[in-house]
Design a protein around this motif. Structure first.
Motif, PDB file in Angstrom:
ATOM      1  N   ILE A 164      26.416 -27.131 111.983  1.00  0.00           N
ATOM      2  CA  ILE A 164      26.566 -26.121 113.041  1.00  0.00           C
ATOM      3  C   ILE A 164      28.002 -25.611 113.083  1.00  0.00           C
ATOM      4  O   ILE A 164      28.242 -24.391 113.117  1.00  0.00           O
ATOM      5  N   PHE A 165      28.977 -26.528 113.081  1.00  0.00           N
ATOM      6  CA  PHE A 165      30.379 -26.137 113.193  1.00  0.00           C
ATOM      7  C   PHE A 165      30.783 -25.216 112.049  1.00  0.00           C
ATOM      8  O   PHE A 165      31.390 -24.156 112.273  1.00  0.00           O
ATOM      9  N   HIS A 166      30.440 -25.587 110.830  1.00  0.00           N
ATOM     10  CA  HIS A 166      30.894 -24.800 109.678  1.00  0.00           C
ATOM     11  C   HIS A 166      30.091 -23.517 109.505  1.00  0.00           C
ATOM     12  O   HIS A 166      30.623 -22.532 108.986  1.00  0.00           O
ATOM     13  N   ALA A 167      28.843 -23.494 109.955  1.00  0.00           N
ATOM     14  CA  ALA A 167      28.069 -22.250 109.915  1.00  0.00           C
ATOM     15  C   ALA A 167      28.697 -21.216 110.857  1.00  0.00           C
ATOM     16  O   ALA A 167      28.862 -20.051 110.498  1.00  0.00           O
ATOM     17  N   VAL A 168      29.077 -21.659 112.056  1.00  0.00           N
ATOM     18  CA  VAL A 168      29.731 -20.773 113.020  1.00  0.00           C
ATOM     19  C   VAL A 168      31.092 -20.333 112.489  1.00  0.00           C
ATOM     20  O   VAL A 168      31.455 -19.155 112.537  1.00  0.00           O
ATOM     21  N   SER A 169      31.851 -21.286 111.956  1.00  0.00           N
ATOM     22  CA  SER A 169      33.194 -20.993 111.460  1.00  0.00           C
ATOM     23  C   SER A 169      33.173 -20.016 110.291  1.00  0.00           C
ATOM     24  O   SER A 169      33.923 -19.036 110.278  1.00  0.00           O
ATOM     25  N   PHE A 170      32.304 -20.243 109.328  1.00  0.00           N
ATOM     26  CA  PHE A 170      32.303 -19.411 108.123  1.00  0.00           C
ATOM     27  C   PHE A 170      31.687 -18.040 108.365  1.00  0.00           C
ATOM     28  O   PHE A 170      32.170 -17.042 107.823  1.00  0.00           O
ATOM     29  N   PHE A 171      30.614 -17.953 109.175  1.00  0.00           N
ATOM     30  CA  PHE A 171      30.022 -16.641 109.438  1.00  0.00           C
ATOM     31  C   PHE A 171      31.000 -15.751 110.192  1.00  0.00           C
ATOM     32  O   PHE A 171      31.074 -14.549 109.950  1.00  0.00           O
ATOM     33  N   ASN A 172      31.751 -16.360 111.116  1.00  0.00           N
ATOM     34  CA  ASN A 172      32.747 -15.598 111.872  1.00  0.00           C
ATOM     35  C   ASN A 172      34.068 -15.473 111.121  1.00  0.00           C
ATOM     36  O   ASN A 172      35.073 -15.039 111.695  1.00  0.00           O
ATOM     37  N   ASN A 173      34.058 -15.878 109.855  1.00  0.00           N
ATOM     38  CA  ASN A 173      35.231 -15.750 108.982  1.00  0.00           C
ATOM     39  C   ASN A 173      36.452 -16.450 109.563  1.00  0.00           C
ATOM     40  O   ASN A 173      37.580 -15.950 109.457  1.00  0.00           O
ATOM     41  N   ALA A 174      36.238 -17.607 110.210  1.00  0.00           N
ATOM     42  CA  ALA A 174      37.339 -18.316 110.872  1.00  0.00           C
ATOM     43  C   ALA A 174      38.079 -19.263 109.929  1.00  0.00           C
ATOM     44  O   ALA A 174      39.295 -19.362 109.980  1.00  0.00           O
ATOM     45  N   GLY A 175      37.358 -19.998 109.099  1.00  0.00           N
ATOM     46  CA  GLY A 175      38.036 -20.877 108.148  1.00  0.00           C
ATOM     47  C   GLY A 175      38.374 -22.257 108.681  1.00  0.00           C
ATOM     48  O   GLY A 175      38.917 -23.086 107.956  1.00  0.00           O
ATOM     49  N   PHE A 176      38.069 -22.531 109.956  1.00  0.00           N
ATOM     50  CA  PHE A 176      38.286 -23.883 110.487  1.00  0.00           C
ATOM     51  C   PHE A 176      37.307 -24.844 109.834  1.00  0.00           C
ATOM     52  O   PHE A 176      36.150 -24.506 109.604  1.00  0.00           O
ATOM     53  N   ASP A 177      37.770 -26.047 109.541  1.00  0.00           N
ATOM     54  CA  ASP A 177      36.884 -27.080 109.013  1.00  0.00           C
ATOM     55  C   ASP A 177      37.221 -28.406 109.679  1.00  0.00           C
ATOM     56  O   ASP A 177      38.318 -28.577 110.223  1.00  0.00           O
ATOM     57  N   ILE A 178      36.296 -29.340 109.649  1.00  0.00           N
ATOM     58  CA  ILE A 178      36.512 -30.658 110.264  1.00  0.00           C
ATOM     59  C   ILE A 178      36.275 -31.774 109.250  1.00  0.00           C
ATOM     60  O   ILE A 178      35.828 -32.860 109.593  1.00  0.00           O
ATOM     61  N   PHE A 179      36.615 -31.497 107.981  1.00  0.00           N
ATOM     62  CA  PHE A 179      36.418 -32.492 106.929  1.00  0.00           C
ATOM     63  C   PHE A 179      37.581 -33.466 106.785  1.00  0.00           C
ATOM     64  O   PHE A 179      37.589 -34.285 105.871  1.00  0.00           O
ATOM     65  N   GLY A 180      38.583 -33.368 107.676  1.00  0.00           N
ATOM     66  CA  GLY A 180      39.730 -34.267 107.620  1.00  0.00           C
ATOM     67  C   GLY A 180      39.372 -35.733 107.561  1.00  0.00           C
ATOM     68  O   GLY A 180      39.887 -36.484 106.710  1.00  0.00           O
ATOM     69  N   PRO A 181      38.459 -36.234 108.435  1.00  0.00           N
ATOM     70  CA  PRO A 181      38.107 -37.656 108.405  1.00  0.00           C
ATOM     71  C   PRO A 181      37.319 -38.064 107.159  1.00  0.00           C
ATOM     72  O   PRO A 181      37.223 -39.252 106.843  1.00  0.00           O
ATOM     73  N   VAL A 182      36.739 -37.091 106.467  1.00  0.00           N
ATOM     74  CA  VAL A 182      35.860 -37.389 105.323  1.00  0.00           C
ATOM     75  C   VAL A 182      36.595 -37.275 103.989  1.00  0.00           C
ATOM     76  O   VAL A 182      36.541 -38.192 103.153  1.00  0.00           O
ATOM     77  N   THR A 183      37.286 -36.167 103.781  1.00  0.00           N
ATOM     78  CA  THR A 183      37.920 -35.914 102.481  1.00  0.00           C
ATOM     79  C   THR A 183      39.436 -35.800 102.555  1.00  0.00           C
ATOM     80  O   THR A 183      40.075 -35.460 101.562  1.00  0.00           O
ATOM     81  N   GLY A 184      40.031 -36.050 103.723  1.00  0.00           N
ATOM     82  CA  GLY A 184      41.483 -35.985 103.859  1.00  0.00           C
ATOM     83  C   GLY A 184      41.930 -34.788 104.673  1.00  0.00           C
ATOM     84  O   GLY A 184      41.246 -33.767 104.730  1.00  0.00           O
ATOM     85  N   LYS A 185      43.082 -34.910 105.303  1.00  0.00           N
ATOM     86  CA  LYS A 185      43.603 -33.850 106.156  1.00  0.00           C
ATOM     87  C   LYS A 185      43.837 -32.552 105.377  1.00  0.00           C
ATOM     88  O   LYS A 185      44.300 -32.592 104.229  1.00  0.00           O
ATOM     89  N   PHE A 186      43.521 -31.436 106.015  1.00  0.00           N
ATOM     90  CA  PHE A 186      43.726 -30.081 105.470  1.00  0.00           C
ATOM     91  C   PHE A 186      43.046 -29.897 104.109  1.00  0.00           C
ATOM     92  O   PHE A 186      43.507 -29.132 103.274  1.00  0.00           O
ATOM     93  N   SER A 187      41.935 -30.606 103.883  1.00  0.00           N
ATOM     94  CA  SER A 187      41.274 -30.563 102.566  1.00  0.00           C
ATOM     95  C   SER A 187      40.282 -29.415 102.434  1.00  0.00           C
ATOM     96  O   SER A 187      39.900 -29.053 101.318  1.00  0.00           O
ATOM     97  N   SER A 188      39.813 -28.864 103.571  1.00  0.00           N
ATOM     98  CA  SER A 188      38.817 -27.798 103.567  1.00  0.00           C
ATOM     99  C   SER A 188      37.608 -28.214 102.712  1.00  0.00           C
ATOM    100  O   SER A 188      37.110 -29.322 102.869  1.00  0.00           O
ATOM    101  N   LEU A 189      37.167 -27.365 101.792  1.00  0.00           N
ATOM    102  CA  LEU A 189      35.983 -27.675 100.973  1.00  0.00           C
ATOM    103  C   LEU A 189      36.358 -28.052  99.540  1.00  0.00           C
ATOM    104  O   LEU A 189      35.543 -27.905  98.627  1.00  0.00           O
ATOM    105  N   THR A 190      37.583 -28.551  99.343  1.00  0.00           N
ATOM    106  CA  THR A 190      38.029 -28.870  97.984  1.00  0.00           C
ATOM    107  C   THR A 190      37.167 -29.941  97.313  1.00  0.00           C
ATOM    108  O   THR A 190      37.058 -29.976  96.086  1.00  0.00           O
ATOM    109  N   ALA A 191      36.531 -30.799  98.103  1.00  0.00           N
ATOM    110  CA  ALA A 191      35.672 -31.839  97.529  1.00  0.00           C
ATOM    111  C   ALA A 191      34.360 -31.259  97.009  1.00  0.00           C
ATOM    112  O   ALA A 191      33.618 -31.937  96.289  1.00  0.00           O
TER     113      ALA A 191
END
Length: 450
Positions: A164-191
């Protein structure tokens, strides 16, 4: 708001500016509460203001990692700011008016016309209904696909929230992501640089959000009308050209770069090149390390970010139609033609003047802020120019400068994001004196150009 507007006779641009400013202020206060911080320590108000501005202006530049710094409450505030900021606060207000079966006044229609960058009031309320239906349908569909894919890595509950978070973020062209706890801080979708599902859905969201609601409506009505408007043809052509040429140039420049495309196989290289070409449409998510790109690629992305998305969309920049008009003017001048012709339609001179004005004002803003930050921030010039252009285009891509910005730097970047979201001309109309009709014209003069 109607009563206040009637008393002081606010213009539609002024109401838009004030509305966004109030929304950002409320968001700032909420994000500065202890409940929004994972550590329980209140966020500095300036940092909260920066984050709220970035969310409401659907940019994505962040001074802290969203996934690790904020609690669920803080992330929900950011997501709400993204949704309202992306669709426009007047669009959301109209939705509530529909729900309460209230009549939309002429003044409100004028504000909606300004917010959606439309040329007339015809069908504006009908367009708002379509905006809400299309947006929620697209976001829901993408959220489900994301949730199914991420359930393998994160588990069903967490995957649903991330979807839900990333669908809202990406459709609205916001670019916010919450993958910090999973793939590292400021990692975005690099994984997920080589993941076809995540890439395809993310790019689809970014493109659909970036082409504009008028184009979406036109495409949905194509089966019935069997024709597309000139605006839709120009937007789709310019978007396709920029994505295609962008992906090709990034692929060539980064093919052997060990920090970006180098380690990926052929399919991964193609996917990553496409994604990095799509995301400067003002999305801000990235699957490659932006700081690891070659300087030529970084500068090319600056150009793409400056152009941005399309009118009436969730994105910023000077817009694809402005870019196309300028290119058309150049081609017409080189060929010795008097008119700019696109798809067998001639553009009026007022369109050309508006395109030139928007570009020059935007360029002046980017250059001025870059010059000031080059004095206040101890970083490389290209990094500063990249950051400023990203803020103006409400993109959110960064070479890593945002967390290191000084207080003055944060204020200037926040102002640039605010201006980029509303549009430099809207802000100028809101702050400038009321235009008066000219009673006479001066005689025409000639100067040598070039």
């Amino acid at each position: 708001m109607k009563t206040i507007a009637r008393k002081v006779e606010l213009t539609p641009p002024q109401i838009l500016v004030i509305g966004f400013a109030v929304m950002i202020l409320i968001g700032s206060m909420l994000l500065s509460l202890p409940a929004a911080s994972a550590s329980g320590v209140p966020m500095r108000f300036l940092d909260a203001l920066f984050t709220a501005t970035s969310a409401a202006c659907v940019t994505g530049l962040v001074v802290v990692d969203t996934g690790t710094y904020f609690t669920l409450f803080g992330q929900m505030v950011i997501m709400l700011l993204i949704q309202v900021g992306g669709l426009g606060f007047m669009t959301m207000a109209t939705l509530f008016a529909f729900a309460l079966k209230k009549r939309i006044s002429l003044k409100e229609k004028l504000i909606l016309q300004e917010a959606l960058n439309q040329n007339s009031l015809e069908g504006i309320v009908r367009l708002i209904r379509k905006v809400m239906i299309y947006s929620l349908t697209i976001e829901f569909t993408a959220a489900v696909i994301f949730a199914v894919r991420w359930s393998v890595d994160l588990g069903p509950g967490k995957a649903a929230y991330y979807g839900i978070f990333h669908a809202v973020s990406f459709f609205n062209n916001a670019g916010f992501d919450i993958f910090g706890p999973v793939t590292g801080k400021f990692s975005s979708l690099t994984a997920y640089a080589a993941d076809p599902v995540i890439n395809a859905v993310s790019m689809g969201l970014i493109i659909l959000g970036g082409i504009g609601f008028v184009v979406l409506s036109d495409l949905m009505d194509y089966r019935r009308n069997q024709k597309l408007t000139l605006h839709t043809k120009v937007v789709l052509s310019a978007t396709g050209f920029l994505i295609g040429i962008g992906a090709l140039i990034i692929f060539i420049f980064e093919f052997t770069n060990s920090r970006t495309l180098g380690p990926l196989d052929w399919s991964g290289k193609i996917l990553a090149s496409l994604f990095q070409s799509v995301t400067p449409r003002t999305a801000g998510a990235n699957t490659l390390d932006i700081a690891g790109l070659r300087q030529a690629t970084q500068f090319f992305i600056i150009i793409l970010m400056f152009i941005g998305a399309s009118p009436g969309s969730t994105g910023g920049g000077i817009k694809t139609t402005t870019f196309t008009t300028l290119v058309g003017a150049m081609i017409a001048m080189v060929r010795g033609k008097e008119d700019i012709v696109l798809f067998r339609h001639r553009l009026g001179k007022e369109r050309i003047l508006k395109a030139v004005t928007i570009t020059m004002v935007a360029l002046a803003l980017v250059v001025t802020i870059t010059m000031i930050l080059s004095t206040t921030e101890d970083h490389a010039f290209l990094m500063i120019l990249f950051e400023v252009t990203s803020a103006f285009g409400t993109v959110g891509l960064s070479m890593g400068l945002t967390p290191d910005l000084s207080d003055l730097g944060k204020i200037l970047i926040a102002f640039t994001m605010f201006t980029g979201r509303l549009g430099p001309l809207t802000l100028a109309y809101a702050l400038g004196p009321k235009a008066e009709k000219e009673l006479y014209r001066y005689p025409e003069g000639k100067i040598t150009i070039g």
